[in-house]
Design a protein around this motif. Structure first.
Motif, mmCIF file in Angstrom:
data_model
loop_
_atom_site.group_PDB
_atom_site.id
_atom_site.type_symbol
_atom_site.label_atom_id
_atom_site.label_comp_id
_atom_site.label_asym_id
_atom_site.label_seq_id
_atom_site.Cartn_x
_atom_site.Cartn_y
_atom_site.Cartn_z
ATOM 1 N N ALA A 14 6.859 4.735 -5.942
ATOM 2 C CA ALA A 14 6.780 5.214 -4.564
ATOM 3 C C ALA A 14 6.284 6.651 -4.476
ATOM 4 C CB ALA A 14 8.145 5.099 -3.891
ATOM 5 N N SER A 15 6.337 7.366 -5.583
ATOM 6 C CA SER A 15 5.911 8.758 -5.594
ATOM 7 C C SER A 15 4.397 8.863 -5.741
ATOM 8 C CB SER A 15 6.581 9.498 -6.754
ATOM 9 O OG SER A 15 6.047 10.802 -6.886
ATOM 10 N N SER A 16 3.845 9.914 -5.188
ATOM 11 C CA SER A 16 2.411 10.180 -5.354
ATOM 12 C C SER A 16 2.142 11.042 -6.575
ATOM 13 C CB SER A 16 1.850 10.866 -4.110
ATOM 14 O OG SER A 16 2.519 12.081 -3.890
ATOM 15 N N VAL A 17 3.209 11.477 -7.244
ATOM 16 C CA VAL A 17 3.048 12.288 -8.446
ATOM 17 C C VAL A 17 2.744 11.367 -9.621
ATOM 18 C CG1 VAL A 17 4.167 13.872 -10.044
ATOM 19 C CG2 VAL A 17 4.622 14.035 -7.581
ATOM 20 N N VAL A 18 1.668 11.641 -10.302
ATOM 21 C CA VAL A 18 1.259 10.778 -11.412
ATOM 22 C C VAL A 18 2.213 10.975 -12.584
ATOM 23 C CG1 VAL A 18 -0.555 10.249 -13.074
ATOM 24 C CG2 VAL A 18 -1.135 10.837 -10.694
ATOM 25 N N SER A 76 0.812 -1.222 0.000
ATOM 26 C CA SER A 76 0.000 0.000 0.000
ATOM 27 C C SER A 76 0.847 1.273 0.000
ATOM 28 C CB SER A 76 -0.956 -0.004 1.190
ATOM 29 O OG SER A 76 -0.227 -0.099 2.399
ATOM 30 N N ASN A 77 2.147 1.153 0.056
ATOM 31 C CA ASN A 77 3.030 2.323 -0.031
ATOM 32 C C ASN A 77 3.259 2.775 -1.467
ATOM 33 O OD1 ASN A 77 3.302 2.225 2.709
ATOM 34 N ND2 ASN A 77 5.475 1.668 2.721
ATOM 35 N N TYR A 78 2.779 1.987 -2.431
ATOM 36 C CA TYR A 78 3.109 2.227 -3.829
ATOM 37 C C TYR A 78 1.875 2.394 -4.691
ATOM 38 C CZ TYR A 78 7.714 0.672 -2.404
ATOM 39 O OH TYR A 78 8.918 0.558 -1.776
ATOM 40 N N ALA A 79 1.959 3.382 -5.576
ATOM 41 C CA ALA A 79 1.045 3.382 -6.702
ATOM 42 C C ALA A 79 1.509 2.260 -7.632
ATOM 43 C CB ALA A 79 1.082 4.710 -7.433
ATOM 44 N N MET A 80 0.562 1.657 -8.321
ATOM 45 C CA MET A 80 0.881 0.541 -9.210
ATOM 46 C C MET A 80 0.439 0.857 -10.632
ATOM 47 S SD MET A 80 2.381 -1.562 -7.211
ATOM 48 C CE MET A 80 2.501 -2.961 -8.325
ATOM 49 N N GLY A 81 1.107 0.238 -11.572
ATOM 50 C CA GLY A 81 0.760 0.515 -12.949
ATOM 51 C C GLY A 81 1.071 -0.642 -13.884
#
Length: 124
Positions: free
Chosen positions: A100-104, A30-35
């Motif tokens: 790890a960044s919240s910047v898209v 849950s610390n990571y945005a995924m793609g």
């Protein structure tokens, strides 16, 4: 380090559906945005979809909007890519990635971790 393992690729016909999965391990998922990205032979790696840490926000590449859906299950450390109405031009190696960044960002080299990829082949 985060380890990512994709599965679910295969050979399908145009119009079929396929669901890819990517299981993460090593650090709190849950610390990571995924793609998801994909890369066809002779082409650059293409952004497909991104989902934020909670799963509340999603983003898609123009070529898959309305056909693909990204989702995640933080309890299972897994991100999914549901692919519907597949076309021959969707043929590629599909990669799971963690950011790890919240910047898209849609730029591949700004993502932190990558899986080995899974082949998707769509026949006409």
């Amino acid at each position: 380090q985060v380890q990512l393992v994709e599965s679910g690729g295969g050979l399908v016909q145009a119009g079929d559906s396929l669901r890819l999965s990517c299981v993460a391990s090593g650090r709190p998922f849950s610390n990571y945005a995924m793609g998801w990205f994909r890369q066809a032979p002779g082409k650059e790696r293409e952004f497909i979809a991104r989902i934020n840490r909670s799963g509340g926000s999603t983003y898609y590449g123009d070529s898959v909007k309305g056909r693909f859906t990204i989702s995640r299950d933080n309890a299972k450390n897994t991100v999914y890519l549901q692919m519907n109405s597949l076309k021959p031009e969707d043929t590629a190696v599909y990669y799971c990635a963690a950011d790890a960044s919240s910047v898209v960002t849609k730029i591949p080299n700004r993502w932190d971790y990558w899986g080995q990829g899974t082949q998707v082949t769509v026949s006409s």
